[in-house]
Design a protein around this motif. Structure first.
Motif, mmCIF file in Angstrom:
data_model
loop_
_atom_site.group_PDB
_atom_site.id
_atom_site.type_symbol
_atom_site.label_atom_id
_atom_site.label_comp_id
_atom_site.label_asym_id
_atom_site.label_seq_id
_atom_site.Cartn_x
_atom_site.Cartn_y
_atom_site.Cartn_z
ATOM 1 N N GLU A 135 0.739 -1.036 -0.069
ATOM 2 C CA GLU A 135 0.189 0.077 0.005
ATOM 3 C C GLU A 135 0.741 1.056 0.042
ATOM 4 N N LYS A 136 2.099 1.302 0.802
ATOM 5 C CA LYS A 136 2.772 2.405 1.034
ATOM 6 C C LYS A 136 3.412 2.835 -0.722
ATOM 7 N N VAL A 137 3.735 1.476 -1.255
ATOM 8 C CA VAL A 137 4.575 1.919 -2.546
ATOM 9 C C VAL A 137 3.409 2.407 -3.560
ATOM 10 N N ALA A 138 2.184 1.954 -3.438
ATOM 11 C CA ALA A 138 1.209 2.304 -4.168
ATOM 12 C C ALA A 138 0.802 3.842 -4.145
ATOM 13 N N GLN A 141 22.061 19.886 -7.476
ATOM 14 C CA GLN A 141 22.662 19.026 -6.397
ATOM 15 C C GLN A 141 22.208 18.993 -5.232
ATOM 16 N N THR A 142 21.746 20.045 -4.820
ATOM 17 C CA THR A 142 21.097 19.987 -3.568
ATOM 18 C C THR A 142 19.633 19.196 -3.478
ATOM 19 N N ILE A 143 18.859 19.585 -4.564
ATOM 20 C CA ILE A 143 17.529 18.864 -4.660
ATOM 21 C C ILE A 143 17.692 17.358 -4.801
ATOM 22 N N SER A 144 18.734 17.196 -5.703
ATOM 23 C CA SER A 144 18.871 15.620 -5.863
ATOM 24 C C SER A 144 19.563 15.003 -4.704
ATOM 25 N N SER A 145 20.271 15.479 -3.963
ATOM 26 C CA SER A 145 20.679 14.718 -2.689
ATOM 27 C C SER A 145 19.647 14.909 -1.626
ATOM 28 N N ARG A 146 18.601 15.663 -1.574
ATOM 29 C CA ARG A 146 17.450 15.713 -0.909
ATOM 30 C C ARG A 146 16.565 14.904 -1.290
ATOM 31 N N ARG A 147 16.374 14.435 -2.253
ATOM 32 C CA ARG A 147 15.571 13.288 -3.062
ATOM 33 C C ARG A 147 16.332 11.976 -2.491
ATOM 34 N N ALA A 148 17.319 11.852 -2.613
ATOM 35 C CA ALA A 148 18.015 10.671 -2.291
ATOM 36 C C ALA A 148 18.030 10.340 -0.699
ATOM 37 N N ALA A 149 18.100 11.477 -0.048
ATOM 38 C CA ALA A 149 17.878 11.117 1.444
ATOM 39 C C ALA A 149 16.500 10.798 1.804
ATOM 40 N N ASN A 150 15.410 11.477 1.173
ATOM 41 C CA ASN A 150 14.245 11.003 1.294
ATOM 42 C C ASN A 150 13.618 9.910 1.127
ATOM 43 N N MET A 151 14.427 9.382 -0.279
ATOM 44 C CA MET A 151 14.002 7.957 -0.659
ATOM 45 C C MET A 151 14.797 6.758 0.592
ATOM 46 N N ARG A 152 15.983 7.162 1.268
ATOM 47 C CA ARG A 152 16.401 6.225 2.255
ATOM 48 C C ARG A 152 15.349 6.163 3.387
ATOM 49 N N ASP A 153 14.782 7.457 3.718
ATOM 50 C CA ASP A 153 13.572 7.295 4.805
ATOM 51 C C ASP A 153 12.410 6.350 4.237
ATOM 52 N N PHE A 154 12.384 6.559 2.975
ATOM 53 C CA PHE A 154 10.974 5.986 2.510
ATOM 54 C C PHE A 154 11.458 4.329 2.397
ATOM 55 N N VAL A 155 12.716 3.991 2.454
ATOM 56 C CA VAL A 155 12.863 2.373 2.325
ATOM 57 C C VAL A 155 12.789 1.797 3.675
ATOM 58 N N ALA A 156 13.335 2.873 4.705
ATOM 59 C CA ALA A 156 13.429 2.452 6.016
ATOM 60 C C ALA A 156 11.994 2.224 6.625
ATOM 61 N N ASP A 157 11.099 3.147 6.012
ATOM 62 C CA ASP A 157 9.638 2.926 6.532
ATOM 63 C C ASP A 157 8.913 1.612 6.078
ATOM 64 N N LEU A 158 9.391 1.247 4.670
ATOM 65 C CA LEU A 158 9.141 0.047 4.158
ATOM 66 C C LEU A 158 9.626 -1.129 4.933
ATOM 67 N N ARG A 159 10.906 -0.999 5.303
ATOM 68 C CA ARG A 159 11.641 -2.018 6.033
ATOM 69 C C ARG A 159 10.970 -2.577 7.255
ATOM 70 N N GLU A 160 10.281 -1.342 7.919
ATOM 71 C CA GLU A 160 9.558 -1.491 9.186
ATOM 72 C C GLU A 160 8.424 -2.711 8.927
ATOM 73 N N THR A 161 7.776 -2.993 7.899
ATOM 74 C CA THR A 161 6.836 -3.598 7.431
ATOM 75 C C THR A 161 7.115 -5.141 7.543
ATOM 76 N N GLY A 162 8.434 -5.323 7.518
ATOM 77 C CA GLY A 162 8.950 -6.889 7.387
ATOM 78 C C GLY A 162 8.684 -7.408 6.065
ATOM 79 N N GLU A 163 8.382 -6.602 5.156
ATOM 80 C CA GLU A 163 8.104 -7.236 3.509
ATOM 81 C C GLU A 163 8.890 -7.112 2.521
ATOM 82 N N LEU A 164 10.130 -6.237 2.911
ATOM 83 C CA LEU A 164 11.040 -6.178 1.913
ATOM 84 C C LEU A 164 11.969 -7.556 1.643
ATOM 85 N N ARG A 165 12.528 -7.356 0.448
ATOM 86 C CA ARG A 165 13.563 -8.631 0.401
ATOM 87 C C ARG A 165 14.743 -8.270 1.304
ATOM 88 N N THR A 166 15.470 -9.424 1.496
ATOM 89 C CA THR A 166 16.454 -9.454 2.358
ATOM 90 C C THR A 166 17.796 -9.287 1.723
#
Length: 222
Positions: free
Chosen positions: A103-106, A141-166
């Protein structure tokens, strides 16, 4: 008569409304010119003339040309006339509240599809300007780096569901999402291949679900 130091300064609602309307007109005019004429060819004077305000008003309302472009990018991203931090955006709250990774991904994929319709052209104009303009390059460069950091937060949120690949590191997953939520991927499929925003969002969600989530990749519905 002594001045009341505790008195709040008077703020006119009408004046605030007029200031917001002026800022909106300036940003809209800057966006139109950046997209039609390019960053290098656009002058603050041209923005002022299009917005029907004085040049000094542009400087006072937004700032110099680099600030104009920055605010146009931020406004295109937030859908408002000002920058909105990622954690305060409505779709980010929905992603955080969703109970499953799928659901988060969608939610996020369809948000990207809607955002890129207004952000994509501006972002691509910024990328082009970054080739020759140092201020634009720093902003890119600033916005690109900010996007990358936000995506790390997104994946961390996904990881908490226990549904990601290992078998994939979180940073690698974040980079994968980062590479596909940018304007280049959207421009290829929507502008060049004629995909609708809905189709783009559906396929983006399907691709990320297959790439990031554990389990049988064939057991996926778009």
């Amino acid at each position: 008569m002594p001045r009341d130091v505790n008195a709040r300064p008077y703020r006119s609602p009408k004046r605030a409304e007029q200031a917001a309307a002026t800022r909106s007109a300036v940003l809209r005019s800057a966006r139109d010119l950046f997209l039609s004429e390019g960053y290098a060819a656009t002058t603050v004077g041209a923005v002022a003339a299009r917005a029907q305000v004085a040049v000094d008003t542009v400087y006072a309302t937004v700032g110099r040309k680099p600030e104009l472009l920055r605010e146009v990018v931020e406004a295109s991203l937030s859908g408002t006339d000002h920058a909105v931090p990622a954690q305060q955006r409505e779709y980010v709250r929905r992603v955080r509240e969703a109970p499953t990774a799928r659901e988060k991904v969608a939610i996020y994929a369809h948000a990207v599809a809607q955002i890129q319709d207004r952000l994509g052209p501006v972002y691509l104009a910024l990328r082009e300007a970054a080739v020759t303009d140092a201020d634009c390059r720093a902003l890119w460069q600033t916005i690109s780096s900010r996007r990358a950091a936000n995506m790390r937060d997104f994946v961390a949120d996904l990881r908490e569901t226990g549904e990601l690949r290992t078998d994939l590191a979180d940073d690698e997953m974040a980079d994968l999402v980062w590479s596909m939520n940018g304007p280049e991927y959207w421009a290829l499929l929507v502008h060049e291949r004629g995909w609708s925003a809905e189709r783009f969002g559906d396929r983006l969600a399907d691709t990320w679900t297959r790439a990031l989530l554990a389990g049988d990749p064939r057991d996926v519905t778009a």
